[in-house]
Design a protein around this motif. Structure first.
Motif, PDB file in Angstrom:
ATOM      1  N   VAL A 181      -9.377   0.522   4.753  1.00  0.00           N
ATOM      2  CA  VAL A 181      -8.651   0.240   3.772  1.00  0.00           C
ATOM      3  C   VAL A 181      -9.139   0.970   2.328  1.00  0.00           C
ATOM      4  O   VAL A 181     -10.389   0.578   1.991  1.00  0.00           O
ATOM      5  CB  VAL A 181      -8.313  -1.328   3.541  1.00  0.00           C
ATOM      6  N   ILE A 182      -8.454   1.909   1.745  1.00  0.00           N
ATOM      7  CA  ILE A 182      -9.005   2.692   0.530  1.00  0.00           C
ATOM      8  C   ILE A 182      -8.366   2.296  -0.532  1.00  0.00           C
ATOM      9  O   ILE A 182      -9.014   2.463  -1.729  1.00  0.00           O
ATOM     10  CB  ILE A 182      -9.054   3.974   0.838  1.00  0.00           C
ATOM     11  N   LYS A 183      -7.355   1.513  -0.642  1.00  0.00           N
ATOM     12  CA  LYS A 183      -6.502   1.119  -1.733  1.00  0.00           C
ATOM     13  C   LYS A 183      -5.659  -0.020  -1.398  1.00  0.00           C
ATOM     14  O   LYS A 183      -4.985  -0.052  -0.577  1.00  0.00           O
ATOM     15  CB  LYS A 183      -5.770   2.497  -2.380  1.00  0.00           C
ATOM     16  N   GLU A 184      -5.474  -0.998  -2.390  1.00  0.00           N
ATOM     17  CA  GLU A 184      -4.746  -1.907  -2.076  1.00  0.00           C
ATOM     18  C   GLU A 184      -4.123  -2.368  -3.735  1.00  0.00           C
ATOM     19  O   GLU A 184      -4.674  -2.543  -4.627  1.00  0.00           O
ATOM     20  CB  GLU A 184      -5.240  -3.220  -1.621  1.00  0.00           C
ATOM     21  N   ILE A 185      -2.625  -2.764  -3.775  1.00  0.00           N
ATOM     22  CA  ILE A 185      -2.082  -2.845  -4.952  1.00  0.00           C
ATOM     23  C   ILE A 185      -1.235  -4.147  -4.649  1.00  0.00           C
ATOM     24  O   ILE A 185      -0.322  -3.674  -3.595  1.00  0.00           O
ATOM     25  CB  ILE A 185      -1.472  -1.806  -5.829  1.00  0.00           C
ATOM     26  N   LYS A 186      -1.366  -5.187  -5.194  1.00  0.00           N
ATOM     27  CA  LYS A 186      -0.255  -6.398  -5.092  1.00  0.00           C
ATOM     28  C   LYS A 186       0.747  -6.136  -6.331  1.00  0.00           C
ATOM     29  O   LYS A 186       0.401  -5.699  -7.273  1.00  0.00           O
ATOM     30  CB  LYS A 186      -0.871  -7.874  -4.824  1.00  0.00           C
ATOM     31  N   ASN A 187       2.048  -6.883  -5.694  1.00  0.00           N
ATOM     32  CA  ASN A 187       3.183  -6.856  -6.762  1.00  0.00           C
ATOM     33  C   ASN A 187       3.589  -5.453  -7.362  1.00  0.00           C
ATOM     34  O   ASN A 187       3.708  -5.309  -8.662  1.00  0.00           O
ATOM     35  CB  ASN A 187       2.699  -7.882  -8.153  1.00  0.00           C
ATOM     36  N   VAL A 188       3.739  -4.610  -6.661  1.00  0.00           N
ATOM     37  CA  VAL A 188       4.373  -3.032  -7.106  1.00  0.00           C
ATOM     38  C   VAL A 188       5.754  -3.193  -7.041  1.00  0.00           C
ATOM     39  O   VAL A 188       6.366  -3.974  -6.231  1.00  0.00           O
ATOM     40  CB  VAL A 188       4.018  -1.942  -5.799  1.00  0.00           C
ATOM     41  N   GLN A 189       6.580  -3.049  -8.169  1.00  0.00           N
ATOM     42  CA  GLN A 189       7.899  -3.352  -8.302  1.00  0.00           C
ATOM     43  C   GLN A 189       8.736  -2.104  -7.497  1.00  0.00           C
ATOM     44  O   GLN A 189       8.171  -1.071  -7.698  1.00  0.00           O
ATOM     45  CB  GLN A 189       7.954  -3.088  -9.810  1.00  0.00           C
ATOM     46  N   TYR A 190       9.510  -2.578  -6.961  1.00  0.00           N
ATOM     47  CA  TYR A 190      10.430  -1.672  -5.970  1.00  0.00           C
ATOM     48  C   TYR A 190      11.792  -2.163  -6.343  1.00  0.00           C
ATOM     49  O   TYR A 190      12.168  -3.328  -6.164  1.00  0.00           O
ATOM     50  CB  TYR A 190      10.179  -1.816  -4.595  1.00  0.00           C
ATOM     51  N   VAL A 191      12.553  -1.221  -6.952  1.00  0.00           N
ATOM     52  CA  VAL A 191      14.130  -1.677  -7.119  1.00  0.00           C
ATOM     53  C   VAL A 191      14.993  -0.891  -6.206  1.00  0.00           C
ATOM     54  O   VAL A 191      14.994   0.048  -6.152  1.00  0.00           O
ATOM     55  CB  VAL A 191      14.192  -1.247  -8.753  1.00  0.00           C
ATOM     56  N   VAL A 192      15.812  -1.731  -5.669  1.00  0.00           N
ATOM     57  CA  VAL A 192      16.942  -1.082  -4.949  1.00  0.00           C
ATOM     58  C   VAL A 192      18.337  -1.365  -5.367  1.00  0.00           C
ATOM     59  O   VAL A 192      18.736  -2.338  -5.732  1.00  0.00           O
ATOM     60  CB  VAL A 192      16.971  -1.858  -3.368  1.00  0.00           C
ATOM     61  N   PRO A 193      19.118  -0.213  -5.926  1.00  0.00           N
ATOM     62  CA  PRO A 193      20.386  -0.264  -6.227  1.00  0.00           C
ATOM     63  C   PRO A 193      21.404  -0.736  -5.244  1.00  0.00           C
ATOM     64  O   PRO A 193      21.169  -0.080  -4.025  1.00  0.00           O
ATOM     65  CB  PRO A 193      20.564   0.807  -6.696  1.00  0.00           C
ATOM     66  N   ARG A 226      18.414  -5.198  -6.524  1.00  0.00           N
ATOM     67  CA  ARG A 226      17.642  -6.058  -6.167  1.00  0.00           C
ATOM     68  C   ARG A 226      16.438  -5.513  -6.468  1.00  0.00           C
ATOM     69  O   ARG A 226      15.698  -4.329  -6.135  1.00  0.00           O
ATOM     70  CB  ARG A 226      17.860  -6.118  -4.382  1.00  0.00           C
ATOM     71  N   ARG A 227      15.295  -6.498  -6.783  1.00  0.00           N
ATOM     72  CA  ARG A 227      14.033  -6.075  -7.351  1.00  0.00           C
ATOM     73  C   ARG A 227      13.109  -6.939  -6.121  1.00  0.00           C
ATOM     74  O   ARG A 227      13.532  -8.155  -6.003  1.00  0.00           O
ATOM     75  CB  ARG A 227      13.602  -6.533  -8.491  1.00  0.00           C
ATOM     76  N   TYR A 228      12.096  -6.366  -5.819  1.00  0.00           N
ATOM     77  CA  TYR A 228      10.897  -6.669  -5.042  1.00  0.00           C
ATOM     78  C   TYR A 228       9.738  -6.734  -5.548  1.00  0.00           C
ATOM     79  O   TYR A 228       9.422  -5.560  -6.228  1.00  0.00           O
ATOM     80  CB  TYR A 228      10.895  -5.941  -3.564  1.00  0.00           C
ATOM     81  N   ASN A 229       9.049  -7.535  -5.315  1.00  0.00           N
ATOM     82  CA  ASN A 229       7.431  -7.209  -5.480  1.00  0.00           C
ATOM     83  C   ASN A 229       6.852  -6.878  -4.091  1.00  0.00           C
ATOM     84  O   ASN A 229       6.826  -7.860  -3.206  1.00  0.00           O
ATOM     85  CB  ASN A 229       6.600  -8.398  -6.176  1.00  0.00           C
ATOM     86  N   CYS A 230       6.226  -5.716  -4.180  1.00  0.00           N
ATOM     87  CA  CYS A 230       5.823  -5.240  -2.855  1.00  0.00           C
ATOM     88  C   CYS A 230       4.201  -5.230  -2.773  1.00  0.00           C
ATOM     89  O   CYS A 230       3.554  -5.212  -3.968  1.00  0.00           O
ATOM     90  CB  CYS A 230       6.435  -3.743  -2.737  1.00  0.00           C
ATOM     91  N   HIS A 231       3.779  -4.851  -1.733  1.00  0.00           N
ATOM     92  CA  HIS A 231       2.391  -4.867  -1.351  1.00  0.00           C
ATOM     93  C   HIS A 231       1.974  -3.397  -0.987  1.00  0.00           C
ATOM     94  O   HIS A 231       2.664  -2.974  -0.027  1.00  0.00           O
ATOM     95  CB  HIS A 231       2.042  -5.884  -0.371  1.00  0.00           C
ATOM     96  N   LEU A 232       1.236  -2.858  -1.640  1.00  0.00           N
ATOM     97  CA  LEU A 232       0.724  -1.563  -1.197  1.00  0.00           C
ATOM     98  C   LEU A 232      -0.507  -1.487  -0.624  1.00  0.00           C
ATOM     99  O   LEU A 232      -1.519  -2.008  -1.296  1.00  0.00           O
ATOM    100  CB  LEU A 232       0.835  -0.680  -2.537  1.00  0.00           C
ATOM    101  N   VAL A 233      -0.486  -0.657   0.503  1.00  0.00           N
ATOM    102  CA  VAL A 233      -2.179  -0.643   1.094  1.00  0.00           C
ATOM    103  C   VAL A 233      -2.260   0.732   1.730  1.00  0.00           C
ATOM    104  O   VAL A 233      -1.282   1.360   2.168  1.00  0.00           O
ATOM    105  CB  VAL A 233      -2.319  -1.624   2.357  1.00  0.00           C
ATOM    106  N   MET A 234      -3.146   1.374   1.202  1.00  0.00           N
ATOM    107  CA  MET A 234      -3.512   2.810   1.923  1.00  0.00           C
ATOM    108  C   MET A 234      -4.796   2.655   2.633  1.00  0.00           C
ATOM    109  O   MET A 234      -5.843   2.022   2.318  1.00  0.00           O
ATOM    110  CB  MET A 234      -3.972   3.786   0.474  1.00  0.00           C
ATOM    111  N   ALA A 235      -4.823   3.205   3.742  1.00  0.00           N
ATOM    112  CA  ALA A 235      -5.876   3.089   4.964  1.00  0.00           C
ATOM    113  C   ALA A 235      -6.220   4.433   5.448  1.00  0.00           C
ATOM    114  O   ALA A 235      -5.198   5.442   5.603  1.00  0.00           O
ATOM    115  CB  ALA A 235      -5.707   2.185   5.755  1.00  0.00           C
ATOM    116  N   GLU A 236      -7.322   4.810   5.885  1.00  0.00           N
ATOM    117  CA  GLU A 236      -7.358   5.985   6.341  1.00  0.00           C
ATOM    118  C   GLU A 236      -8.277   5.350   8.037  1.00  0.00           C
ATOM    119  O   GLU A 236      -8.508   4.615   8.232  1.00  0.00           O
ATOM    120  CB  GLU A 236      -9.035   6.563   5.844  1.00  0.00           C
ATOM    121  N   LYS A 237      -7.509   6.338   8.791  1.00  0.00           N
ATOM    122  CA  LYS A 237      -7.967   6.080  10.017  1.00  0.00           C
ATOM    123  C   LYS A 237      -9.277   6.534  10.541  1.00  0.00           C
ATOM    124  O   LYS A 237      -9.940   7.564   9.956  1.00  0.00           O
ATOM    125  CB  LYS A 237      -6.981   7.052  11.070  1.00  0.00           C
ATOM    126  N   ILE A 238     -10.029   5.598  11.169  1.00  0.00           N
ATOM    127  CA  ILE A 238     -11.241   6.081  11.408  1.00  0.00           C
ATOM    128  C   ILE A 238     -11.768   6.854  12.702  1.00  0.00           C
ATOM    129  O   ILE A 238     -10.899   6.994  13.589  1.00  0.00           O
ATOM    130  CB  ILE A 238     -12.337   4.882  11.679  1.00  0.00           C
TER     131      ILE A 238
END
Length: 125
Positions: free
Chosen positions: A94-106, A113-125
């Motif tokens: 896991v190289i990056k993690e951000i919680k509560n990323v705002q995502y808006v769906v018209p 509709r608004r969401y609080n998303c979880h973002l994770v970036m990971a590198e394959k070993i």
């Protein structure tokens, strides 16, 4: 978040059913973006296994999800609270993690509709 393409490659964008894409050396990617999909498949674990097989070694996976299971085909036992539990340390870094990323769906011109998303970036070993 910045992602730099290797100099020798050009981006190739594919919008398709990820589970239907054939896994082979000819179908491996440097980067896969998977936005709001974890909670829309019947088995998030199978999805992550498929994504692992589709990524090249040292490839990057970006997952973003709100964990909104209300419309999900996943059974209760397949629902997760943190997608990092699917990213085993023997396969992923896991190289990056951000919680509560705002995502808006018209929904319509006057509603969304608004969401609080979880973002994770990971590198394959």
């Amino acid at each position: 978040i910045n992602y730099t393409l290797p100099q020798s490659s050009l981006p190739d964008f594919i919008c398709d059913d990820i589970m239907a894409i054939e896994t082979s050396k000819n179908h491996q990617f440097d980067f896969i973006s998977c936005i709001n999909v974890i909670d829309r498949v019947s088995s998030p674990k199978l999805l992550i296994n498929k994504l692992f097989n589709l990524l090249k070694s040292k490839g990057t996976l970006m997952l973003v999800d709100p964990y909104d299971w209300s419309l999900s085909p996943a059974s209760k036992k397949n629902q997760i609270k943190d997608m990092k539990e699917l990213l085993h340390t023997s396969q992923w870094n896991v190289i990056k993690e951000i919680k509560n990323v705002q995502y808006v769906v018209p929904i319509s011109p006057s509603s969304e509709r608004r969401y609080n998303c979880h973002l994770v970036m990971a590198e394959k070993i």
